[in-house]
Design a protein around this motif. Structure first.
Motif, PDB file in Angstrom:
ATOM      1  N   ASP A  55       0.832  -1.188   0.000  1.00  7.33           N
ATOM      2  CA  ASP A  55       0.000   0.000   0.000  1.00  7.33           C
ATOM      3  C   ASP A  55       0.873   1.247   0.000  1.00  7.33           C
ATOM      4  N   GLY A  56       0.278   2.357  -0.400  1.00  9.35           N
ATOM      5  CA  GLY A  56       0.990   3.620  -0.373  1.00  9.35           C
ATOM      6  C   GLY A  56       1.007   4.297  -1.719  1.00  9.35           C
ATOM      7  N   ASP A  57       1.471   5.521  -1.730  1.00  6.32           N
ATOM      8  CA  ASP A  57       1.585   6.303  -2.949  1.00  6.32           C
ATOM      9  C   ASP A  57       2.684   5.710  -3.826  1.00  6.32           C
ATOM     10  N   PRO A  58       2.379   5.290  -5.057  1.00  7.29           N
ATOM     11  CA  PRO A  58       3.410   4.677  -5.912  1.00  7.29           C
ATOM     12  C   PRO A  58       4.604   5.585  -6.145  1.00  7.29           C
ATOM     13  N   VAL A  59       4.362   6.883  -6.354  1.00  5.97           N
ATOM     14  CA  VAL A  59       5.460   7.813  -6.602  1.00  5.97           C
ATOM     15  C   VAL A  59       6.364   7.916  -5.381  1.00  5.97           C
ATOM     16  N   ALA A  60       5.756   8.069  -4.202  1.00  5.32           N
ATOM     17  CA  ALA A  60       6.548   8.172  -2.980  1.00  5.32           C
ATOM     18  C   ALA A  60       7.327   6.893  -2.710  1.00  5.32           C
ATOM     19  N   LEU A  61       6.723   5.735  -3.018  1.00 11.78           N
ATOM     20  CA  LEU A  61       7.418   4.470  -2.820  1.00 11.78           C
ATOM     21  C   LEU A  61       8.671   4.401  -3.676  1.00 11.78           C
ATOM     22  N   VAL A  62       8.536   4.713  -4.962  1.00 10.47           N
ATOM     23  CA  VAL A  62       9.679   4.620  -5.866  1.00 10.47           C
ATOM     24  C   VAL A  62      10.757   5.626  -5.471  1.00 10.47           C
ATOM     25  N   GLN A  63      10.356   6.852  -5.143  1.00 11.47           N
ATOM     26  CA  GLN A  63      11.340   7.864  -4.748  1.00 11.47           C
ATOM     27  C   GLN A  63      12.092   7.443  -3.492  1.00 11.47           C
ATOM     28  N   LEU A  78      15.023  -3.693   2.223  1.00 13.15           N
ATOM     29  CA  LEU A  78      15.036  -2.829   3.400  1.00 13.15           C
ATOM     30  C   LEU A  78      14.415  -1.475   3.093  1.00 13.15           C
ATOM     31  N   SER A  79      14.714  -0.919   1.921  1.00 13.23           N
ATOM     32  CA  SER A  79      14.136   0.378   1.551  1.00 13.23           C
ATOM     33  C   SER A  79      12.628   0.288   1.403  1.00 13.23           C
ATOM     34  N   LEU A  80      12.136  -0.791   0.788  1.00 14.31           N
ATOM     35  CA  LEU A  80      10.686  -0.975   0.642  1.00 14.31           C
ATOM     36  C   LEU A  80      10.034  -1.165   2.003  1.00 14.31           C
ATOM     37  N   ALA A  81      10.707  -1.869   2.901  1.00  8.85           N
ATOM     38  CA  ALA A  81      10.160  -2.048   4.250  1.00  8.85           C
ATOM     39  C   ALA A  81      10.112  -0.720   4.991  1.00  8.85           C
ATOM     40  N   ARG A  82      11.138   0.126   4.817  1.00  7.90           N
ATOM     41  CA  ARG A  82      11.115   1.441   5.454  1.00  7.90           C
ATOM     42  C   ARG A  82       9.912   2.257   4.983  1.00  7.90           C
ATOM     43  N   ALA A  83       9.609   2.167   3.697  1.00  5.68           N
ATOM     44  CA  ALA A  83       8.549   2.986   3.122  1.00  5.68           C
ATOM     45  C   ALA A  83       7.162   2.512   3.518  1.00  5.68           C
ATOM     46  N   THR A  84       7.019   1.241   3.897  1.00  2.26           N
ATOM     47  CA  THR A  84       5.685   0.689   4.161  1.00  2.26           C
ATOM     48  C   THR A  84       5.482   0.254   5.605  1.00  2.26           C
ATOM     49  N   ALA A  85       6.494   0.413   6.467  1.00  2.00           N
ATOM     50  CA  ALA A  85       6.351  -0.016   7.857  1.00  2.00           C
ATOM     51  C   ALA A  85       5.345   0.860   8.601  1.00  2.00           C
ATOM     52  N   VAL A  86       4.823   0.321   9.696  1.00  2.05           N
ATOM     53  CA  VAL A  86       3.871   1.061  10.533  1.00  2.05           C
ATOM     54  C   VAL A  86       4.580   2.286  11.102  1.00  2.05           C
ATOM     55  N   PRO A  87       4.129   3.487  10.804  1.00  4.61           N
ATOM     56  CA  PRO A  87       4.864   4.683  11.258  1.00  4.61           C
ATOM     57  C   PRO A  87       4.574   4.993  12.717  1.00  4.61           C
ATOM     58  N   TYR A  88       5.447   5.811  13.290  1.00  2.58           N
ATOM     59  CA  TYR A  88       5.182   6.316  14.634  1.00  2.58           C
ATOM     60  C   TYR A  88       3.959   7.219  14.601  1.00  2.58           C
ATOM     61  N   GLY A  89       3.154   7.134  15.639  1.00  4.31           N
ATOM     62  CA  GLY A  89       1.957   7.952  15.725  1.00  4.31           C
ATOM     63  C   GLY A  89       0.699   7.274  15.244  1.00  4.31           C
ATOM     64  N   GLN A  90       0.827   6.122  14.566  1.00  3.53           N
ATOM     65  CA  GLN A  90      -0.366   5.423  14.083  1.00  3.53           C
ATOM     66  C   GLN A  90      -0.961   4.599  15.231  1.00  3.53           C
ATOM     67  N   LEU A  91      -2.233   4.851  15.517  1.00  3.51           N
ATOM     68  CA  LEU A  91      -2.907   4.145  16.599  1.00  3.51           C
ATOM     69  C   LEU A  91      -3.278   2.742  16.143  1.00  3.51           C
ATOM     70  N   LEU A  92      -3.060   1.763  17.001  1.00  6.79           N
ATOM     71  CA  LEU A  92      -3.322   0.364  16.692  1.00  6.79           C
ATOM     72  C   LEU A  92      -4.338  -0.197  17.669  1.00  6.79           C
ATOM     73  N   SER A  93      -5.208  -1.049  17.166  1.00  5.26           N
ATOM     74  CA  SER A  93      -6.146  -1.757  18.042  1.00  5.26           C
ATOM     75  C   SER A  93      -5.416  -2.900  18.728  1.00  5.26           C
ATOM     76  N   ASN A  94      -6.066  -3.494  19.719  1.00  3.76           N
ATOM     77  CA  ASN A  94      -5.433  -4.604  20.439  1.00  3.76           C
ATOM     78  C   ASN A  94      -5.179  -5.776  19.499  1.00  3.76           C
ATOM     79  N   GLU A  95      -6.106  -6.010  18.562  1.00  2.00           N
ATOM     80  CA  GLU A  95      -5.919  -7.103  17.603  1.00  2.00           C
ATOM     81  C   GLU A  95      -4.726  -6.831  16.684  1.00  2.00           C
ATOM     82  N   GLU A  96      -4.555  -5.568  16.272  1.00  3.24           N
ATOM     83  CA  GLU A  96      -3.421  -5.224  15.420  1.00  3.24           C
ATOM     84  C   GLU A  96      -2.097  -5.367  16.175  1.00  3.24           C
TER      85      GLU A  96
END
Length: 598
Positions: free
Chosen positions: A512-520, A543-561
């Motif tokens: 998931d994510g913006d294709p342009v931002a991912l490639v850049q 590693l670069s693709l994982a950096r671009a798509t990892a769960v960012p800081y500040g994102q709220l997660l449910s208990n199941e997540e």
């Protein structure tokens, strides 16, 4: 006893000096182009073959040199820039030492064609390993045409330690950009073999910036301009949303000269405090104009280390200027018309009876630094004294990152989790409290997933609904060409549109994510080195693709997540560290908690 000290021959001395001045092909281009600028050229062409290993040509339309000057220019410490030592503190040229040309001629085969406007014919001079091979008159245009071939041919050790063509080309582009960004009124071209990498026409500074980095880059810049008696600072800084983890274009110039100055770099970052994410860098291009007597550029042969007399004052001016630019960009309307239903703010009445100021009650005998064993109550009139304790105070508990065993820990963890400040996941385990960094955990999970899929070639492309265009600068295009096969294997489909533009037709399925931002992001981070398990180009892209798509800081997660994230983490081969070597989790022991609250 015979004498042992001898005077080195000029050829040997020149090779020794060349080791500092000429380090790689990019150094040759930097020196020759700067000389062309000092000669008043309005158009400069650079042509390289094999990233400068085989051939480097610099052609300019400057004032040229006479027959005598052409020969004398290759003598050490021969220069037209200064006459006496005091001139070092009134420099208005890029070069001044007279070391560049003799250093180049000491480690390469050089051919020079030059003519002045008043001369009918020019001069052709051929030098190899500091020795003049031939000198003769020749018909040539006004200006200078340098041709440097077989760099380090007589110093095989230096030639052996040159990097790959892609790396050396990237260094050439970086050095070229540092010059063209200072002189927008000069036209430049850069060719690599039969390919045109840059064709920059003369114009304004903003136009030059967009020509080098792309039209989209100019939309993310904010102007900076401040004039003081200490100096003038102009240029541009990036908007907070333009900050990147890697690949942000950051340039500092003083009096038309590129410089590396960590102190001023820190000043810019301090102005972005709390505006950009952790680990990201904002782009900026800042130009300092100060009195030549207030700086010293004669520190290192590369001339990128510069000392300032009013360094602290310039630091404060720079911080204020960048904050002002960001403040004007982030400004909000001062008038709020939506006041319906809000309480009225009382108007000050000077005849109204004064109101007593609030009073604060405190205990002057209270000392927060005294040990808890003999600490008195903060309010003795409300609390009884705490009885003395005889045991010695324990050492303060610390969080430690001792590697944990996944099978034993996953079986004893609590199914209920707590997210702290959108950054850490806290869960109870048998031995205490486990704290997991959510971004780093997600990074480890995605890295191993993408790495496995790339190795097994199970990543399939998912076509986007509408292809999106992404623009790369010349240095980024060179980096993209080296990783394009790995990108295709990962599921990306890019089509060249010319001029540094590419169409993103597909991205890996499930990403998931913006294709342009991912490639850049992937291209800008493709040269990052990680821990020893990130060695190949495919691993770095994963590693670069994982950096671009990892769960960012500040994102709220449910208990199941959070439960799913922890379970996936403990299914990885390494639960303790990210691919680039940072700790993912730690355990706060139960015994330390009891001592802290005991």
């Amino acid at each position: 006893m015979s004498d042992v000290i001898q005077l080195l021959p000029d050829t040997v001395a020149n090779q020794i000096a060349a080791g500092e001045v000429i380090q790689r092909p990019a150094s040759v281009i930097k020196e020759l182009v700067e000389n062309a600028v000092d000669a008043g050229a309005r158009h400069i062409d650079v042509v390289i073959v094999d990233a400068g290993r085989t051939s480097i040509q610099v052609i300019d339309d400057g004032k040229g040199m006479s027959e005598t000057d052409a020969r004398l220019a290759f003598e050490r410490h021969a220069t037209s820039k200064i006459r006496k030592a005091d001139d070092l503190f009134a420099l208005h040229t890029m070069g001044f030492r007279g070391e560049a040309l003799p250093s180049i001629a000491a480690v390469a085969q050089v051919e020079l064609l030059t003519r002045m406007a008043d001369d009918e014919v020019g001069t052709r001079l051929v030098i190899a390993a500091s020795k003049v091979v031939s000198q003769e008159p020749v018909a040539c245009p006004v200006g200078c045409h340098f041709k440097v071939e077989n760099l380090f041919y007589n110093v095989p050790v230096r030639r052996k330690f040159l990097k790959s063509n892609a790396t050396e080309l990237n260094n050439i582009l970086s050095a070229f950009e540092r010059i063209v960004l200072v002189y927008p009124d000069i036209a430049f071209t850069l060719h690599s073999g039969n390919s045109e990498l840059m064709n920059l026409r003369s114009g304004s500074l903003l136009q030059r910036i967009t020509d080098v980095f792309g039209k989209h880059y100019g939309q993310d810049l904010l102007p900076v301009e401040v004039k003081t008696v200490v100096g003038t600072i102009t240029g541009f800084v990036g908007k907070p949303e333009a900050a990147k983890r890697k690949g942000a274009h950051q340039y500092l110039f003083v009096n038309g000269r590129y410089m590396k100055h960590p102190y001023f770099h820190k000043a810019v970052l301090s102005a972005y405090e709390r505006l950009i994410g952790e680990g990201t860098q904002p782009p900026y291009l800042l130009y300092f104009e100060v009195a030549p007597a207030d700086i010293d550029v004669n520190i290192h042969p590369t001339k990128t280390e510069i000392k300032f007399e009013n360094e602290q004052s310039l630091w404060q001016i720079l911080v204020a200027a960048v904050r002002d630019a960001l403040g004007r960009f982030c400004d909000v309307p001062a008038i709020d018309f939506d006041t319906e239903g809000r309480p009225d703010i009382p108007v000050f009445d000077p005849h109204r009876e004064a109101v007593d100021a609030p009073r604060v009650t405190y205990n002057p005998a209270y000392n927060p630094f005294k040990a808890s064993s003999d600490r008195v109550a903060a309010y003795p009139d409300q609390m009884e004294a705490t009885p003395a304790r005889t045991e010695q105070p324990s050492a303060p508990p610390t969080l430690f990152d001792t590697p944990v065993e996944a099978p034993s820990l996953i079986s004893e963890k609590s199914p209920v989790h707590y997210q702290y400040k959108g950054r850490y996941i806290m869960t109870a385990v048998k031995s205490g409290l486990m704290i997991v960094d959510q971004y780093r955990a997600s990074l480890r999970i995605l890295y191993e997933k993408y790495r496995t899929q790339t190795a097994d070639r199970t990543m399939v492309p998912q076509r986007v609904l509408f292809p999106e265009a992404v623009f790369f600068s010349s240095s980024e295009v060179a980096r993209l060409e080296t990783v394009l096969p790995q990108l295709s294997a990962m599921g990306f489909e890019l089509t060249s549109l010319g001029g540094g533009s590419y169409a993103v037709n597909a991205i890996p399925a499930g990403v998931d994510g913006d294709p342009v931002a991912l490639v850049q992001t992937i291209v800008s981070e493709s040269d990052l080195q990680g821990s020893p398990d990130v060695t190949t180009a495919s691993d770095r892209l994963a590693l670069s693709l994982a950096r671009a798509t990892a769960v960012p800081y500040g994102q709220l997660l449910s208990n199941e997540e959070m439960e799913g994230l922890i379970n996936q983490l403990f299914a990885c081969g390494n639960v303790n560290y990210t691919p680039d070597g940072r700790a993912i989790l730690c355990i706060f022991p139960q015994t330390d908690i009891e001592q802290l609250l005991g």
